[in-house]
Design an enzyme around this catalytic site. Sequence first.
Site, PDB file in Angstrom:
ATOM      1  N   CYS A 154       0.799  -1.230   0.000  1.00  0.00           N
ATOM      2  CA  CYS A 154       0.000   0.000   0.000  1.00  0.00           C
ATOM      3  C   CYS A 154       0.837   1.288   0.000  1.00  0.00           C
ATOM      4  O   CYS A 154       2.020   1.289   0.327  1.00  0.00           O
ATOM      5  CB  CYS A 154      -0.901   0.072   1.233  1.00  0.00           C
TER       6      CYS A 154
ATOM      7  N   GLY B 299       1.191   0.131  -5.057  1.00  0.00           N
ATOM      8  CA  GLY B 299      -0.079  -0.590  -5.115  1.00  0.00           C
ATOM      9  C   GLY B 299      -0.848  -0.233  -6.358  1.00  0.00           C
ATOM     10  O   GLY B 299      -1.166   0.936  -6.563  1.00  0.00           O
TER      11      GLY B 299
ATOM     12  N   ASN C 239      -1.118   1.218   5.642  1.00  0.00           N
ATOM     13  CA  ASN C 239      -0.121   0.492   4.860  1.00  0.00           C
ATOM     14  C   ASN C 239       0.590  -0.429   5.840  1.00  0.00           C
ATOM     15  O   ASN C 239       1.146   0.031   6.836  1.00  0.00           O
ATOM     16  CB  ASN C 239       0.873   1.493   4.246  1.00  0.00           C
ATOM     17  N   GLY C 240       0.517  -1.736   5.566  1.00  0.00           N
ATOM     18  CA  GLY C 240       1.193  -2.667   6.462  1.00  0.00           C
ATOM     19  C   GLY C 240       0.373  -3.917   6.675  1.00  0.00           C
ATOM     20  O   GLY C 240      -0.593  -4.176   5.947  1.00  0.00           O
TER      21      GLY C 240
ATOM     22  N   CYS D 252      11.853  -1.736   7.045  1.00  0.00           N
ATOM     23  CA  CYS D 252      11.986  -2.812   6.051  1.00  0.00           C
ATOM     24  C   CYS D 252      13.133  -2.461   5.108  1.00  0.00           C
ATOM     25  O   CYS D 252      13.064  -1.478   4.366  1.00  0.00           O
ATOM     26  CB  CYS D 252      10.677  -2.918   5.281  1.00  0.00           C
TER      27      CYS D 252
ATOM     28  N   TYR E  10      14.184  -2.335  -3.294  1.00  0.00           N
ATOM     29  CA  TYR E  10      13.245  -2.522  -4.386  1.00  0.00           C
ATOM     30  C   TYR E  10      11.959  -1.689  -4.317  1.00  0.00           C
ATOM     31  O   TYR E  10      11.541  -1.112  -5.316  1.00  0.00           O
ATOM     32  CB  TYR E  10      12.879  -4.008  -4.488  1.00  0.00           C
TER      33      TYR E  10
ATOM     34  N   SER F 111      14.360  -1.728 -12.038  1.00  0.00           N
ATOM     35  CA  SER F 111      14.851  -1.646 -10.660  1.00  0.00           C
ATOM     36  C   SER F 111      16.307  -2.063 -10.498  1.00  0.00           C
ATOM     37  O   SER F 111      16.929  -1.766  -9.479  1.00  0.00           O
ATOM     38  CB  SER F 111      13.947  -2.465  -9.733  1.00  0.00           C
TER      39      SER F 111
ATOM     40  N   ASP G 262      17.727  -7.228  -8.684  1.00  0.00           N
ATOM     41  CA  ASP G 262      17.609  -6.945  -7.256  1.00  0.00           C
ATOM     42  C   ASP G 262      17.073  -8.104  -6.440  1.00  0.00           C
ATOM     43  O   ASP G 262      17.013  -8.016  -5.210  1.00  0.00           O
ATOM     44  CB  ASP G 262      16.756  -5.698  -7.022  1.00  0.00           C
TER      45      ASP G 262
ATOM     46  N   CYS H 170      14.493  -4.159   9.499  1.00  0.00           N
ATOM     47  CA  CYS H 170      13.955  -5.519   9.493  1.00  0.00           C
ATOM     48  C   CYS H 170      14.504  -6.200   8.263  1.00  0.00           C
ATOM     49  O   CYS H 170      14.309  -5.723   7.146  1.00  0.00           O
ATOM     50  CB  CYS H 170      12.430  -5.510   9.441  1.00  0.00           C
TER      51      CYS H 170
ATOM     52  N   CYS I 119      13.147 -11.319   5.844  1.00  0.00           N
ATOM     53  CA  CYS I 119      13.026 -12.159   4.637  1.00  0.00           C
ATOM     54  C   CYS I 119      14.375 -12.744   4.232  1.00  0.00           C
ATOM     55  O   CYS I 119      14.439 -13.738   3.514  1.00  0.00           O
ATOM     56  CB  CYS I 119      12.399 -11.376   3.487  1.00  0.00           C
TER      57      CYS I 119
END
Lengths: 461, 461, 461, 461
Positions: free
Chosen positions: B7, B34, B108-109, B245, B251, B292, B355, B442, B445
């Site tokens: 978002c 989004g 957003n989240g 993040c 990206y 990207s 990326d 964070c 991933c």
Amino acid sequence: MSIHEECGLFGIWDPGGDCARTVYYGLYALQHRGQESCGIAAINNRELSFYKDVGLVGDVFTPAQLDRLGGTMAVGHVRYATTGDDRRENTQPLTLNYVKGTLAVAHNGNLVNTKALRTAFEYRGAIFQTTTDSELIAYAIAQERLRCGRVEDAVCQAMKGLRGAYSLLVMSPQKLIAARDPWGFRPLCMGRRGNAVLFASESCALNAVGADLVRELAPGEIVTVENGTVTAIRENCKNTAGHMCIFEYIYFARPDSVICGQSVHEARRLAGALLARTRPAEADVVVGVPDSGLDAAMGYAEASGIPYGMGLVKNRYIGRTFITPDQRSREQAVRIKLGALRNCVAGKRIVLIDDSVVRGTTSRQIISLLREAGAREVHLRVSAPPFIAPCYFGTDIPDREHLIAANLSIEEINALIGADSLGFLPLEALHQIAPDAACGFCDGCFTGTYPLESPGTDAKI
Amino acid sequence: MSIHEECGLFGIWDPGGDCARTVYYGLYALQHRGQESCGIAAINNRELSFYKDVGLVGDVFTPAQLDRLGGTMAVGHVRYATTGDDRRENTQPLTLNYVKGTLAVAHNGNLVNTKALRTAFEYRGAIFQTTTDSELIAYAIAQERLRCGRVEDAVCQAMKGLRGAYSLLVMSPQKLIAARDPWGFRPLCMGRRGNAVLFASESCALNAVGADLVRELAPGEIVTVENGTVTAIRENCKNTAGHMCIFEYIYFARPDSVICGQSVHEARRLAGALLARTRPAEADVVVGVPDSGLDAAMGYAEASGIPYGMGLVKNRYIGRTFITPDQRSREQAVRIKLGALRNCVAGKRIVLIDDSVVRGTTSRQIISLLREAGAREVHLRVSAPPFIAPCYFGTDIPDREHLIAANLSIEEINALIGADSLGFLPLEALHQIAPDAACGFCDGCFTGTYPLESPGTDAKI
Amino acid sequence: MSIHEECGLFGIWDPGGDCARTVYYGLYALQHRGQESCGIAAINNRELSFYKDVGLVGDVFTPAQLDRLGGTMAVGHVRYATTGDDRRENTQPLTLNYVKGTLAVAHNGNLVNTKALRTAFEYRGAIFQTTTDSELIAYAIAQERLRCGRVEDAVCQAMKGLRGAYSLLVMSPQKLIAARDPWGFRPLCMGRRGNAVLFASESCALNAVGADLVRELAPGEIVTVENGTVTAIRENCKNTAGHMCIFEYIYFARPDSVICGQSVHEARRLAGALLARTRPAEADVVVGVPDSGLDAAMGYAEASGIPYGMGLVKNRYIGRTFITPDQRSREQAVRIKLGALRNCVAGKRIVLIDDSVVRGTTSRQIISLLREAGAREVHLRVSAPPFIAPCYFGTDIPDREHLIAANLSIEEINALIGADSLGFLPLEALHQIAPDAACGFCDGCFTGTYPLESPGTDAKI
Amino acid sequence: MSIHEECGLFGIWDPGGDCARTVYYGLYALQHRGQESCGIAAINNRELSFYKDVGLVGDVFTPAQLDRLGGTMAVGHVRYATTGDDRRENTQPLTLNYVKGTLAVAHNGNLVNTKALRTAFEYRGAIFQTTTDSELIAYAIAQERLRCGRVEDAVCQAMKGLRGAYSLLVMSPQKLIAARDPWGFRPLCMGRRGNAVLFASESCALNAVGADLVRELAPGEIVTVENGTVTAIRENCKNTAGHMCIFEYIYFARPDSVICGQSVHEARRLAGALLARTRPAEADVVVGVPDSGLDAAMGYAEASGIPYGMGLVKNRYIGRTFITPDQRSREQAVRIKLGALRNCVAGKRIVLIDDSVVRGTTSRQIISLLREAGAREVHLRVSAPPFIAPCYFGTDIPDREHLIAANLSIEEINALIGADSLGFLPLEALHQIAPDAACGFCDGCFTGTYPLESPGTDAKI
């Protein structure tokens, strides 16, 4: 940048079928040549069917539509049209019935003897339902066909009466015919994929469908595919290398295309390098206006030794439906379309590379955007000479009154756009940007001198 | 690349009015966050109105719609949603009536205690009409409002029960409230344009509307605008720099945005440089996968001394309606989306910069495309570490079973994608890509370790 | 009932302007004559503009479109086309450029010498872009115009070569011309509203726009309006009363229209009365199939003395997008389209009045619906003779093989549709239904005998 | 006529599946009860899915959509909404998650204690996303469900707090529940087709899908279908025959429906007959305003002995997109919507039958249309008493200020509309129009006296 190419062509003969689908992908690769309307005509068991509409390739066609079209032969077209045209009627390919059955005709370019041709036909009782040259060309072919034994011969005879720029695809129930005008204004190339034979305005479209570029058509050449046999008619070829539109290299064509043997990307990079040599600037970073200024910017950076920097980011989502800010908004169109990279430009002296200045408005806004982001100096370098004359051969480069460089000196333009300095590629350098090209050039928009005499104007429906 | 941010947010308080129009342009600048649906809610004379639908910003809104919305305050939202969601119902901002009147809520989240929250509310008789976290957040605020004197206090109390990633805009008839989760996963910044106060997921959207970035919200901070006065509540701020993040830098975010003080473009360029140092390759040219991969490719070229080349061209017209080639076609999606520049790659040893590698399919096709264009060697370098774990905090990085790097070794991946060599950015280097960032990160991933304990799964309507 | 008229025409000359808007309302009143596509062409300051598309009048035109068209003259067209036609290309009015400028051509009817005409033109080099007769007619006019001083004279000469049914509107920048074929198959009338002169396929359209019916055009007559002066050319008028399609009275035309001086409603009522006298039935109630059977049902009731009852209700919302129940559904199309009034039919002997039986399927379903609602007996009476031959003159009454009455006896049909008895209007009675009509009739679909010799078939693009 | 019913309901339980398709046809038959939006929710293997949008049933649903919905249970809804509502959000059925899983809720009617209910819920922390009563009803059910073992018991308890008009369909993954308010304002009936159990607002919808009417729900009754077993809860039934909206008989319902045992067509015919007896006129012909005035016109003709004539024809193509003539046009809306049959009315004294006079404008125009067509006298007779008060129970009969009869005497109205005489059905006669109806009536719009005390007004989002 607001100059538009007027069309793109794609055709395929493939006994394996599903030709409309291949044309669909080919047109996707040629979409930059025309975003107003598109169409595909296909032959199945000698029957012609077609679908065309205003809109982008991706919006006009559905999977069901492509399945319905199928095809062991197909031709497609993307079109740009100047505002005010009655639009849907002018979509191509033009499909028609004539004395020998059906034809589909698609073309890229602009005739200059339109009025004379139209009048001549009208005095024989013809009616015109569109304002396209395709309809004139179709009439010419239909009338010659009465005297010619083969449709390709009719095309050959018809071409003798056509003056101007045209690359052409003609499809009958059994034959796929491609032709270029004898002056060689617009590109057209031939490719192969297995047994299939393909034609495309640019080689990038052949690559897109996994075909190999075989060769480009010579100015005046006619190539016919029938039952897999390819034959050429060169009766209309003059003994010249032709006059390829040089602005195809600078702006119109896709960088991954090869035209007359010359890589478009390399031509732009070379234009940038020549620009660096002839119009140097003292600066800290070279920034290209995305997307079309980036190749030349790289060339400028390499030749000048000034680092290349990504100083502007383009918004990828601005489409046809974008609501342009009006007077009352504090927003500015350029800020929504382009974002400046403050880190890259703040406190720097910038060489800004663009490929053209038409009215000057956009340049002024970009320069102002860079200054707001902290640029200390902005030196605009343009990878083409100034536009001083209109184009009559298939693009919409406008009349002199709308061309800033036809009316103002370089200094005046510079004052108007607010750059610290301004330089255009000199005409002499222009002719060096395509060293691999086995062709001559039309540079009429930069010189006012054209390969063909003064063009007339068009009647409107 | 098939990873999506979920978002983007944009809000403005401007007594000068026409706020919906500014939000429209702000959302255009955030469209990359989004592309599935979007919406704008606006306040005029304390009355709330809104419009939202599935589609891109440019397709959903008309000038008449923006005029109708007007607004001396407005909030907007762009949304990406995973397939299968009941789509139109989930568009945002969520607008609602509650005990104190009306609210608009956009976020957003992703929360991780959704299930527990939902159950708790349901046991008090609540009904849920969407599957969005926004509805849960709205309930939480509405219930706290019964005990709190001000809506911003209700937001503050509600936040204590929310676990996960959320940046939030809440608009009442008189107040515009922005908040970030205490872990600081998703960006949210504040700007000014004259008297107007603005909030946006990324600073590029502030630039797009001519506003200046004032500051970014701290993790856990709540900022309220009322009658032009800006006040902050920091009761939920923990004593940490938060966990931004890190994939926003690699990206998601636009290169011209600044997040936690760090330029996104510079972070990517630095990632490329670090990649060159840690994963060198002998090669003739560095080619980035557009768009990207281009920033990192420049960084790699600079750090390695290998020339940067434009080896791949992206088709700018591939949109939502693109018909992907199916099995029977000889066309390949990658060839239609990307064109290789033969002159740049033929006979060359190439360092290809991307990326991320999610499933490996796209990488394999791009490498094959480059080889067809004559590349002698292709060395893939990825400007991020391998994905080995899913994301629960607002992106759709999938479960381990769909992540190639969670299941195969680097060598096995290399064999699968057909590169001559393969290298990822080492984890240690990852933490150096954002030296200007005044925050923690964070990187769940890439590590499987998250700032928050193991998340639950969501109930579906 | 599945027989369709093929077109409706409306034209107006009005120096007061806004003619496109009047045409819009006129076409609304003629929508029953064609629901597939529609179009309007208008003249402003001698410039032609137009808009046409597939769809109903109410869906194709917007207020902005009508304002843009404006017009001090305008012609409009509604069209029905058989499935499979390439649709958008065939919309009318046809607009064209020819030797003397621009023309708009709209027609209602069907030529029978299409093939010969087309071949003749093609042998002079013509191309055809549609499959419509309008294009042929336009060619004929354009070619005659080379020899004629006035466009109306060209129309007059062109008509000599046209064989078949056509009512015609032709508009040049200065003139509005209306014409009927010499056989007088299709209606066309002239009206006035203040200074304005109007033409319409049916008088109901004149009433709709507040105009008065002046007179109907004679078979073969050409009427020209120029600068408000109305002149007639009768060179092509034969010395006969013509052959008006008698099915216009029975089914096609709107009941509030007057054709050749005969009220359509009265003709239907009389058909019902004649049916009662020639095909009596012992019954308790007369029920018409809505909407087209209602007038005749009233006539039957009056003549027979059996009470008229509303036994069937039609669903007013069944449109083009209705999803017809397929085999697997237990629903039946007829039950959704028609509702039986149990109170009216239960326990009763019913005379059911319809205006035609084409394939018999619908009749069978209606009879079954009435029996389910409790009808004791159902006697079907048809207010026209049986169809035994196709129509070549502007309707889609199909070939003999698809006409139940061309292949089965009355008894066999009765058995098939499940009525207790079945009666058609005798041919002798048919000729008495329009006593006020100052014209002869074409009853070819009921007799197989036509006013013109055996027609050929059409070439397809 | 501009009075609108607000909704229609259809539901089915059928283990044979494909329920959404049956609902589709059922909604087609109920389209007259609401043309603004529609929706279908269906259960497959206990999973709820749905589709709803603004538009007519035929425009909203596609075959693919119906196939996707499938269903062994389904409920559907058609809705009319007053202008200005935020439309898409208010489409029904409302689908939701609550403590026990999922529910779909659809209703027809209007609550009068909305404000109190809403406030009460809000003080418990509720949020409202729509302005529909359905959301309130859903909340009430969800909250009762916390205390009730079965959803039908929760419905029963919730009903105790609802005041006003509502017919209700509630679907859980296992149960289909139908309910009527204890006052019995709006119709709701039950049908069967083989094993399937169906509910519909009107019996015409049962007929349309080939089902038989079993019975109508009693006021206050709740009927639950689970695994094919039908059970009833009558705890909320009061000991009265209820108060069926009498205007359902006069105008809203389809003539082929039966409500409370009374045929709607017969009620209208009887209203016409009673009108003839109480408000006689000397005339030559009785003409009904199509479509809703036709039944009463027949009744008037029969009772008076004056012949029934078809004097007005309705244009069947006027839809939502019709561009109403504006001030400057010489066209009049009524002339485009209705055509006068000159033969039927010229020189005649006419009794014109309509079912209501709201503002008087339409009546005036129709009378003027008939006079232009030559009518000698026009006597307007209305098959209902004058509206003198608004409706709070599910229709949009407006406030007194907009009701001509609440402000003017019969004589004044007559002068305004230009009739030769004017007569309304007397109140005493009104109560005789439905002799077969086993229920009482609400005639509040004609009397100002309602079965329920003074209603409040609604909060708006």
